[in-house]
Design an enzyme around this catalytic site. Structure first.
Site, PDB file in Angstrom:
ATOM      1  N   ASP A 168      -6.054   2.976   8.808  1.00 15.23           N
ATOM      2  CA  ASP A 168      -5.912   3.515   7.575  1.00 15.23           C
ATOM      3  C   ASP A 168      -5.759   5.211   7.977  1.00 15.23           C
ATOM      4  O   ASP A 168      -6.468   5.600   8.856  1.00 15.23           O
ATOM      5  CB  ASP A 168      -7.072   3.515   7.030  1.00 15.23           C
TER       6      ASP A 168
ATOM      7  N   SER B 150     -10.242   2.960  -2.770  1.00 19.29           N
ATOM      8  CA  SER B 150     -10.084   4.363  -2.382  1.00 19.29           C
ATOM      9  C   SER B 150     -10.824   5.324  -3.111  1.00 19.29           C
ATOM     10  O   SER B 150     -12.109   5.050  -3.487  1.00 19.29           O
ATOM     11  CB  SER B 150      -8.523   4.795  -2.204  1.00 19.29           C
TER      12      SER B 150
ATOM     13  N   HIS C  94      -3.689   1.798   4.492  1.00 23.27           N
ATOM     14  CA  HIS C  94      -4.673   2.005   3.026  1.00 23.27           C
ATOM     15  C   HIS C  94      -3.849   1.362   1.835  1.00 23.27           C
ATOM     16  O   HIS C  94      -4.153   1.589   0.801  1.00 23.27           O
ATOM     17  CB  HIS C  94      -4.420   3.703   3.016  1.00 23.27           C
TER      18      HIS C  94
END
Length: 253
Positions: free
Chosen positions: A197, A120, A230
């Site tokens: 995600d 991320s 995620h």
């Protein structure tokens, strides 16, 4: 600044390749250590892993804990130029200079075989740091990275706060923009992205990295993993692939 280091058994006999893991928003060094499940495979492959925190702590800058996506836990791996953040939010220099010097002088790692990866915000950090330092980082991969920080809400907020309003300065911390301006002559970039995600469309935008790589002739292995979100369940599922990817690349460097 806190960081964790995993040394494989092979480090007792000789210097080993080293990977730097950069974590995402709200994380500390502990998230990867506890949740990723990387140690078993790293031990098998003889890889050291260094895991820094995601921001300075204890500076007591007013408002630094006001939101999850700026300030504490959200250093974005940039060198801030705007007050008061420039007083300590210099994560780019910390990772690339201070931390690496400390690790290399203290542990049995081989600086000539250094790679970097992250998740991320940390995927953004890994890509941008490697692209700007290709002679040092010989291998790079990312899980669900922010692919163009200057074209997503997280990045726009962070870059404005840390660097100011001049968007031309932001390009130095944007993976897609760096591919366009600098390219990448190292091994193919490996990026895993979950199709479920929740941040895929609004924040991560892997299509922007894919297009930049296509235009620049940079090899990108973008793997869209069906059904994954995620979370660290996603990371723990594919961490072995990434460790073996880096081991192959660093063995050749």
């Amino acid at each position: 600044m806190r960081f964790g280091v995993f040394l494989p058994p092979q480090a007792q006999a000789h210097a080993v390749p080293v990977l730097y893991w950069l974590s995402g928003l709200t994380c500390t060094e502990e998230n990867f250590i506890v949740k990723a499940g990387a140690q078993r495979v790293a031990a098998e492959l003889g890889l050291a892993i260094v895991v820094p925190d995601t921001s300075p702590r204890g500076l007591k800058i007013p408002g630094e804990d006001a939101s999850y996506d700026f300030g504490l836990g959200a250093g974005f791996y940039v060198d801030a130029t705007q007050a008061p953040w420039s007083r300590g939010y210099r994560m780019y220099s910390y990772v690339t200079k201070e931390l690496s010097r400390l690790v290399e002088s203290t542990f049995a790692v081989d600086p000539a075989r250094t790679g970097i990866f992250g998740h991320s915000m940390g995927g953004h950090g890994a890509l941008t740091i490697a692209l700007k330092n290709p002679a040092y980082y010989k291998s790079v991969s990312a899980f669900a990275p922010i692919c163009s920080a200057m074209r997503c809400p997280w990045g726009e907020k962070a870059l404005t706060g840390y660097l100011g309003a001049d968007r031309a300065l932001w390009r130095d911390y944007d993976a897609a923009a760096l591919i366009e301006s600098r390219g990448w002559k190292g091994p193919a970039l490996l990026v895993d992205q979950g199709t479920d995600d929740q941040f895929l469309q609004s924040q991560l935008k892997p299509e922007l990295l894919e297009e930049a790589c296509r235009r620049a002739g940079v090899s990108l292995d973008l793997r869209l993993q069906a059904g994954y979100d995620h979370s660290y369940f996603f990371i723990s599922t594919f961490i072995e692939d990434h460790l073996r990817f880096h081991a192959r690349n660093l063995e050749r460097s």
